[in-house]
Design a protein around this motif. Structure first.
Motif, PDB file in Angstrom:
ATOM      1  N   ARG A  42       0.805  -1.391   0.007  1.00 38.11           N
ATOM      2  CA  ARG A  42       0.003   0.058  -0.232  1.00 38.11           C
ATOM      3  C   ARG A  42       0.981   1.281  -0.015  1.00 38.11           C
ATOM      4  NH1 ARG A  42      -5.461  -1.254   1.851  1.00 38.11           N
ATOM      5  NH2 ARG A  42      -5.542   0.909   2.362  1.00 38.11           N
ATOM      6  N   ALA A  44       3.660   3.792  -1.633  1.00 38.64           N
ATOM      7  CA  ALA A  44       4.468   3.861  -2.906  1.00 38.64           C
ATOM      8  C   ALA A  44       5.846   3.125  -2.693  1.00 38.64           C
ATOM      9  CB  ALA A  44       4.560   5.267  -3.141  1.00 38.64           C
ATOM     10  N   THR A 248       0.752  16.132  12.254  1.00 36.51           N
ATOM     11  CA  THR A 248       0.524  15.744  10.876  1.00 36.51           C
ATOM     12  C   THR A 248       1.469  14.406  10.432  1.00 36.51           C
ATOM     13  OG1 THR A 248       2.306  17.659  10.203  1.00 36.51           O
ATOM     14  CG2 THR A 248      -0.051  17.958   9.655  1.00 36.51           C
ATOM     15  N   ALA A 251       0.051  11.214   9.760  1.00 38.11           N
ATOM     16  CA  ALA A 251      -0.329  10.716   8.685  1.00 38.11           C
ATOM     17  C   ALA A 251       0.547   9.443   7.890  1.00 38.11           C
ATOM     18  CB  ALA A 251      -0.433  11.732   7.624  1.00 38.11           C
ATOM     19  N   THR A 267      -5.093   1.061  12.002  1.00 42.98           N
ATOM     20  CA  THR A 267      -6.119   0.237  13.076  1.00 42.98           C
ATOM     21  C   THR A 267      -7.466   1.013  12.958  1.00 42.98           C
ATOM     22  OG1 THR A 267      -4.962   1.399  14.503  1.00 42.98           O
ATOM     23  CG2 THR A 267      -4.353  -0.671  14.368  1.00 42.98           C
ATOM     24  N   CYS A 268      -8.543   0.297  13.574  1.00 44.51           N
ATOM     25  CA  CYS A 268      -9.577   0.660  13.682  1.00 44.51           C
ATOM     26  C   CYS A 268      -9.885   2.063  14.415  1.00 44.51           C
ATOM     27  CB  CYS A 268     -10.500  -0.617  14.390  1.00 44.51           C
ATOM     28  SG  CYS A 268     -12.172  -0.521  13.939  1.00 44.51           S
ATOM     29  N   TYR A 269      -9.278   2.181  15.394  1.00 41.56           N
ATOM     30  CA  TYR A 269      -9.391   3.604  16.323  1.00 41.56           C
ATOM     31  C   TYR A 269      -8.231   4.063  16.368  1.00 41.56           C
ATOM     32  CZ  TYR A 269     -14.139   1.555  17.208  1.00 41.56           C
ATOM     33  OH  TYR A 269     -15.458   0.895  17.006  1.00 41.56           O
ATOM     34  N   SER A 270      -7.832   5.225  15.791  1.00 41.21           N
ATOM     35  CA  SER A 270      -6.442   5.919  15.970  1.00 41.21           C
ATOM     36  C   SER A 270      -7.187   7.247  16.578  1.00 41.21           C
ATOM     37  CB  SER A 270      -5.881   6.027  14.657  1.00 41.21           C
ATOM     38  OG  SER A 270      -5.644   5.039  14.034  1.00 41.21           O
TER      39      SER A 270
ATOM     40  N   ALA B  31       4.075  12.092  -1.623  1.00 44.26           N
ATOM     41  CA  ALA B  31       3.852  11.236  -2.768  1.00 44.26           C
ATOM     42  C   ALA B  31       5.038  10.226  -2.816  1.00 44.26           C
ATOM     43  CB  ALA B  31       3.780  12.235  -4.006  1.00 44.26           C
ATOM     44  N   PHE B  34       3.046   7.519  -0.300  1.00 44.36           N
ATOM     45  CA  PHE B  34       2.226   7.338  -0.517  1.00 44.36           C
ATOM     46  C   PHE B  34       1.891   7.675  -1.905  1.00 44.36           C
ATOM     47  CE2 PHE B  34       1.440   7.169   4.313  1.00 44.36           C
ATOM     48  CZ  PHE B  34       1.172   5.891   3.964  1.00 44.36           C
ATOM     49  N   ALA B  35       1.214   6.895  -2.893  1.00 41.85           N
ATOM     50  CA  ALA B  35       0.996   7.320  -4.373  1.00 41.85           C
ATOM     51  C   ALA B  35      -0.420   8.188  -4.012  1.00 41.85           C
ATOM     52  CB  ALA B  35       0.521   6.169  -5.269  1.00 41.85           C
ATOM     53  N   ARG B  43     -12.021   6.281  -3.961  1.00 39.82           N
ATOM     54  CA  ARG B  43     -11.021   5.482  -2.992  1.00 39.82           C
ATOM     55  C   ARG B  43     -11.958   5.171  -1.715  1.00 39.82           C
ATOM     56  NH1 ARG B  43      -5.305   4.920  -2.401  1.00 39.82           N
ATOM     57  NH2 ARG B  43      -5.163   3.945  -0.381  1.00 39.82           N
ATOM     58  N   GLU B  47     -12.419   1.712  -0.024  1.00 30.65           N
ATOM     59  CA  GLU B  47     -11.744   1.381   1.398  1.00 30.65           C
ATOM     60  C   GLU B  47     -12.750   1.129   2.319  1.00 30.65           C
ATOM     61  OE1 GLU B  47      -8.455   1.098   2.029  1.00 30.65           O
ATOM     62  OE2 GLU B  47      -7.766   1.576   0.003  1.00 30.65           O
ATOM     63  N   ARG B 127      -7.953   7.803   1.828  1.00 30.12           N
ATOM     64  CA  ARG B 127      -7.012   6.984   1.607  1.00 30.12           C
ATOM     65  C   ARG B 127      -7.362   5.811   2.414  1.00 30.12           C
ATOM     66  NH1 ARG B 127      -2.284   6.515  -0.141  1.00 30.12           N
ATOM     67  NH2 ARG B 127      -2.032   8.818  -0.682  1.00 30.12           N
ATOM     68  N   THR B 128      -7.904   5.761   3.590  1.00 29.34           N
ATOM     69  CA  THR B 128      -7.934   4.668   4.330  1.00 29.34           C
ATOM     70  C   THR B 128      -9.622   4.249   4.675  1.00 29.34           C
ATOM     71  OG1 THR B 128      -7.789   6.238   6.295  1.00 29.34           O
ATOM     72  CG2 THR B 128      -5.731   5.052   5.957  1.00 29.34           C
ATOM     73  N   SER B 130     -11.824   5.984   6.475  1.00 34.40           N
ATOM     74  CA  SER B 130     -12.100   6.350   7.541  1.00 34.40           C
ATOM     75  C   SER B 130     -12.984   7.808   7.849  1.00 34.40           C
ATOM     76  CB  SER B 130     -10.769   6.733   8.419  1.00 34.40           C
ATOM     77  OG  SER B 130      -9.649   5.653   7.996  1.00 34.40           O
ATOM     78  N   ILE B 162      -4.686  11.769   5.566  1.00 36.90           N
ATOM     79  CA  ILE B 162      -4.946  11.891   7.271  1.00 36.90           C
ATOM     80  C   ILE B 162      -4.662  13.198   7.799  1.00 36.90           C
ATOM     81  CG2 ILE B 162      -4.238  10.851   9.448  1.00 36.90           C
ATOM     82  CD1 ILE B 162      -4.007   8.234   7.860  1.00 36.90           C
ATOM     83  N   ASP B 163      -3.630  13.912   7.250  1.00 32.32           N
ATOM     84  CA  ASP B 163      -3.183  15.156   7.703  1.00 32.32           C
ATOM     85  C   ASP B 163      -4.161  16.179   7.583  1.00 32.32           C
ATOM     86  OD1 ASP B 163      -2.261  14.605   5.161  1.00 32.32           O
ATOM     87  OD2 ASP B 163      -0.114  15.343   5.608  1.00 32.32           O
ATOM     88  N   LEU B 181     -10.068   8.694  14.654  1.00 25.36           N
ATOM     89  CA  LEU B 181     -10.096   8.318  13.043  1.00 25.36           C
ATOM     90  C   LEU B 181     -10.604   6.941  13.375  1.00 25.36           C
ATOM     91  CD1 LEU B 181      -9.548   9.338  10.592  1.00 25.36           C
ATOM     92  CD2 LEU B 181      -7.219   8.099  10.521  1.00 25.36           C
ATOM     93  N   ILE B 182     -11.797   6.829  13.026  1.00 24.30           N
ATOM     94  CA  ILE B 182     -12.575   5.363  13.063  1.00 24.30           C
ATOM     95  C   ILE B 182     -12.382   4.703  11.574  1.00 24.30           C
ATOM     96  CG2 ILE B 182     -14.722   4.156  13.577  1.00 24.30           C
ATOM     97  CD1 ILE B 182     -15.451   6.601  15.222  1.00 24.30           C
ATOM     98  N   THR B 183     -11.946   3.499  11.386  1.00 26.73           N
ATOM     99  CA  THR B 183     -11.847   2.963  10.225  1.00 26.73           C
ATOM    100  C   THR B 183     -12.423   1.547  10.320  1.00 26.73           C
ATOM    101  OG1 THR B 183      -9.625   3.938   9.981  1.00 26.73           O
ATOM    102  CG2 THR B 183     -10.123   2.168   8.579  1.00 26.73           C
ATOM    103  N   GLY B 184     -13.729   1.489  10.021  1.00 32.41           N
ATOM    104  CA  GLY B 184     -14.480   0.289  10.242  1.00 32.41           C
ATOM    105  C   GLY B 184     -15.054  -0.075  11.314  1.00 32.41           C
TER     106      GLY B 184
END
Lengths: 475, 212, 307
Positions: A42, A44, A248, A251, A267-270, B31, B34-35, B43, B47, B127-128, B130, B162-163, B181-184
């Motif tokens: 994931r 680059a 930042t 990220a 992860t699920c909760y950051s 870049a 991460f692309a 996206r 995701e 990206r994620t 989230s 994210i930033d 930041l909740i992802t799923g």
């Protein structure tokens, strides 16, 4: 021989012969490895990510004092408290005093290796407090009354059936409820009541963000979120080295930590937490405390050579790729931090005399250094630790004498050639008369499980001299 | 008490007397690492699917129906209440739900968890896949305690990275004590690496994304 | 105008004493590709056993000694490069000598001319000479084990594989976990022998599962561990150094004459036919697992089973 060395040798030997245990661990790590490989795709450039992460953490470590003060000022401005604990005892005392002052009877904890490091659980119990681990893996090992097996996946050494039996016995779950889903739900149900009644929540931290003055916590289950939300007091117990300069930076560091730790994209909760409940907020703790632990870290900071170990983000990747960890597992080390990072860090934090042997429990293969997301030079640090052990004369006498003899032998080619020839004869004699691997066999540590090449009648140098020099040098 | 602070900071200063010259790289997740995300919405959708967030693209015309359908599916939940963050947009949306729906604007963690919570968010990350919430999105517990968490968001809140999302959240809600930041949905794989959803937090995470 | 590269052989002490056939094979291959080869007889050991167990004070004089022999003013006149049949010993010189010399100005000065002159065997052939096909024949299924030092310290992965792919009749089979450590680790293999042995057994099992006739590597120490472990198992896979494979099937007579009894132990096949697997019998597995006559027959018997 120190007692830590003795118990390490016993535990490591036992574990090295425990094939079912190794299979359980390997199976778990097989899943991890596949996820890790996909996770790195994931990026680059994974190597560029590591490179930048190292630069950021190196800067954080190089300006540690300034960043910590910046962090503290922001936390304090929101009504939070920052306590600087020089030792494990300082950290324990502060938290116990706080609990006493607040009249706390039960504590809910979310995963924190620093709390393991200072033996907080035992201290809380000793003070008559009920302390429950809320992370599922951590809860399982707590019920078994054992330390975490791994800094990220504490119960990776256990099979589902063992956990089902444990839950039946300790939580009274029904006999048939033994799927991973059933067991997870049983823990969730058990824990909900504890969250509601706890007078204090204790979490660790993955990062301390200097410019934002916030604590970053990474998790999948949501237990840290609940720990930081429901009890009236939230305590963060963490090491001073967890600093990141900028908000930042996350990220990079959130995806990096997740990828290295579990192979997840993130992860699920950051989460980021900067203080107690603020005016106008619906809920949240009344008090918020951050305990910053030194406990030897500033000593590591003073060591230019191995200062980079303070860059560690505790992802556990070096354990996951370590063939020694695969073989002996997490418990044999007998330390809070196991695997390569534990073998490097523990002697630095707690002394070569008691823990120097851990740096010798490695084939120096370098898989740890290759994976480390912040480019810590782990396997070379193991050699540096070994050097320090030798300088402090904590190595066994036979090894010290042996190395002197080795130097003497190798300092003169004629001497070496003569004695090596003699040694070959002796070895052939031994092979003819002493049963291989028998107690009389001095090479038993090798020959107990492996053949040794039969010594040739002629060494290379003898062959060279006979065939080349007799014929007047090369053709 | 300040003794420990002085000692530790003193030791840090002494240890770093030889501090090597360093520098902080700019744009750490740029870049080269991460692309770039070409199409943020596409996206985000991909995701969300991967991390098991239930995503519904809605408009003013169909958002109430969509929410009704989402809620109708929920079975669990003590008193059957849906907790709604006290915000004008959500009050208006809740008012369009069927009359029988019990809603409550005061989230009370001490009570049995209801069916679901409905909150706003600070930002979305393509990206994620989230959702970035803060303690200003109905409080801390509202986004973690109920079995289902429904997020009402607008496409304009979508950030590629994210930033950018974190900076947006900080400027919108500078005094918030928590961002997450909740992802799923909540998950664990602590038992034999088998994935189970709903370990401690919500078993279901639903995003209603207004695209108009 | 092409001049023959002048090579100083750096033969690790344990190869010198226990595995001379590896060094002999390397000599043969280097000469075959046009090098002029010398063996500086004053060499002993690079000092890695002392270095990696932390006894740097004992390692330093050996490093100094090594530097004087291989990169002193005279050596620099006489040799273009130093070539070693071990990734690990090459690593000691290239990567660990500088660590030893940190804070030791005399040593730092002595080792400086070693920079860019010391090469692992496969690295030298591929990167320096740009040679892949040395003309070898070895009609067997072979798997390659990545020694940790060659792989992670020297960054060699493709080089030995490119050489193997060019060998006539050889089928290169990648095993599972090829880059995982075999568990040798120098003194570790004796001091933590249970852990070391467990790792060796895992590696040996991966070799067996690959269904090969031979396992090879750039590191003879790994091969002692793997071969020594395989020897205790029912399978018939043998360990053999890359140089021995590359020397197999080369036209005899370039260097060693018939009076050369060392060739009995070298990887040099006894006959010119590429089908003869004489090279196989000098494998690192050691000669004790079968008497010579039987061993000579063994690879042939395997070959018969092949289609």
């Amino acid at each position: 021989m120190s007692s830590t060395l003795h118990s390490f040798e016993q535990a490591a030997t036992r574990a090295a012969h425990d094939r079912p245990q190794q299979e359980t661990v390997r199976t778990s790590l097989g899943t991890y490895n596949r996820a890790l490989n996909a996770g790195r795709e994931r990026f680059a450039s994974w190597s560029e990510a590591r490179h930048r992460a190292r630069a950021v953490k190196a800067d954080a470590v190089a300006h540690l004092g300034e960043y910590l003060e910046q962090f503290e000022a922001r936390i304090t401005s929101r009504g939070g408290h920052v306590f600087w604990a020089e030792t494990a005892a300082d950290a324990r005392d502060y938290i116990l005093d706080l609990a006493r002052r607040r009249g706390v009877r039960s504590v809910i904890k979310s995963k924190s290796m620093v709390s393991e490091e200072v033996h907080l659980g035992a201290a809380l119990e000793g003070a008559g407090l009920e302390a429950v681990e809320s992370d599922l893996g951590e809860f399982i090992v707590q019920l078994r009354n054992e330390p975490p097996y791994h800094i990220v996946t504490p119960a990776m050494h256990l099979r589902r059936a063992q956990i089902a039996a444990l839950f039946q016995q300790k939580l009274g779950t029904p006999a048939g409820a033994d799927s991973a889903e059933d067991l997870t739900m049983a823990a969730r149900h058990y824990m909900r009541a504890r969250f509601a009644s706890a007078g204090m929540g204790i979490t660790g931290a993955n990062f301390l963000i200097a410019d934002a003055g916030m604590v970053a916590i990474t998790e999948n289950e949501g237990n840290a979120r609940l720990t930081a939300s429901l009890p009236p007091v939230h305590v963060v117990l963490t090491g001073i080295e967890k600093i990141l300069p900028r908000l930042t930076d996350l990220a990079l560091f959130w995806p990096l930590l997740s990828t290295a730790g579990t192979g997840q994209a993130i992860t699920c909760y950051s989460s980021l937490i900067g203080g107690p409940r603020q005016p106008g907020e619906a809920d949240g703790p009344e008090e918020f405390h951050v305990v910053l632990l030194d406990n030897g870290r500033t000593r590591v900071l003073a060591d230019q050579e191995r200062r980079d170990t303070l860059q560690c983000i505790r992802c556990g990747a070096c354990l996951n790729v370590c063939p020694v960890f695969h073989t002996i597992g997490g418990h044999a080390y007998g330390t809070t931090y196991s695997g390569p990072i534990g073998a490097v860090l523990t002697p630095l934090l707690r002394g070569e005399k008691e823990f120097g042997h851990l740096s010798f429990a490695s084939s120096l293969c370098g898989a740890c250094t290759e994976i480390c997301p912040v480019e810590i030079d782990l396997h070379h640090h193991l050699i540096e630790n070994r050097r320090d052990s030798a300088l402090q004369h904590v190595r066994p006498l036979p090894e010290r004498i042996g190395m002197r003899a080795f130097r003497w032998l190798m300092s003169d080619a004629a001497r070496y050639a003569r004695l090596a020839q003699l040694a070959r004869h002796l070895l052939r004699f031994k092979n003819a008369w002493v049963p291989e691997g028998s107690p009389l066999d001095l090479l038993r540590p090798w020959t107990a499980s492996r053949d040794l090449p039969e010594p040739p009648r002629e060494s290379f140098r003898e062959w060279w001299q006979r065939t080349r020099q007799e014929r007047g040098g090369h053709a | 008490m300040p003794k420990g602070r002085d000692h530790i900071l003193g030791r840090i200063r002494a240890a770093l007397a030889d501090r090597p010259p360093g520098g902080l790289p700019e744009d750490v997740a740029g870049a080269a690492v991460f692309a770039p995300v070409a199409d943020p919405l596409a996206r985000f959708q991909a995701e969300c699917q991967a991390n098991r967030t239930e995503l519904h693209l809605v408009t003013a015309a169909n958002e109430a129906d969509c929410l009704t359908a989402v809620l109708a599916r929920e079975k669990e939940g003590g008193d059957g209440t849906i907790y709604v963050q006290d915000a004008p947009a959500l009050r208006a949306l809740a008012a369009r739900l069927p009359a029988a729906t019990q809603t409550n604007l005061q989230f009370a963690p001490a009570q049995p968890a209801g069916i679901a919570s409905l909150t706003l968010c600070e930002a979305l990350v393509a990206r994620t896949g989230s959702v970035l919430v803060s303690s200003r999105c109905g409080g801390r517990a509202a986004t973690i305690l109920p079995p289902t968490h429904i997020v009402y968001a607008h496409a304009s809140q979508l950030h590629a990275e994210i930033d950018a999302a974190l900076l947006a959240a900080r400027s919108q809600s500078p005094t918030a004590s928590l961002y997450s930041l909740i992802t799923g949905p909540s998950r664990t794989s602590d038992i034999e690496k088998m994935l189970v959803l709903g370990a401690h937090g919500p078993k279901r995470l639903t995003v209603l994304l207004r695209t108009d | 105008m092409v001049t023959r590269p002048r090579i100083a052989l750096f033969i690790p002490c344990f190869v010198d004493q226990l595995l001379p056939q590896v060094a002999q094979a390397m000599v043969r291959v280097l000469e075959r590709v046009g090098c002029q080869v010398e063996f500086p007889a004053a060499q002993t050991c690079c000092g890695q056993p002392a270095f990696s167990t932390g006894h740097w004070a004992e390692a330093r004089p050996l490093a100094l000694r090594f530097a004087e022999i291989f990169a002193g003013p005279e050596a620099r006149q006489s040799y273009d490069a130093v070539v070693c049949p071990s990734g690990s010993c090459t690593t000691m010189v290239r990567n660990f000598f500088p660590a030893l010399a940190h804070g030791d100005a005399a040593l730092a000065q002595a080792i400086a001319p070693l920079h860019g002159r010391v090469f692992e065997f496969s690295e030298y052939l591929v990167r320096q000479l740009n040679v892949r096909d040395v003309g070898a024949s070895f009609p067997y299924r072979v798997t390659f084990h990545d020694g940790c030092h060659a792989l992670r310290e020297l960054g060699l992965y493709d080089e030995p594989r490119e050489l193997l792919r060019a060998v006539r009749g050889l089928e290169l089979v990648e095993m599972e976990e090829t880059t995982e450590c075999c568990g040798f680790g120098g003194a570790f293999s004796m001091q933590m022998s249970d852990i070391s042995a467990a790792l060796g057994q895992r590696k040996a099992a991966n070799v067996e599962r690959a269904g090969v006739d031979f396992v090879t590597s750039c590191d003879p120490s790994c091969l002692m561990q793997i071969g020594g472990t395989l020897a205790r198992q029912p399978g018939r896979v043998r360990a053999i150094h890359l140089a021995e494979i590359l020397a197999a099937g080369l036209d005899a007579g370039l260097d060693a004459g018939p009076q050369d009894s060392g060739a009995e132990r070298s990887a040099q096949p006894s006959a010119r036919t590429t089908g003869d697997a004489g090279g196989a019998r000098a494998g690192l597995r050691g000669p004790r697992d079968a008497p010579p006559a039987k061993r000579a027959a063994k690879p042939g018997a395997r070959a018969e089973k092949r289609p």
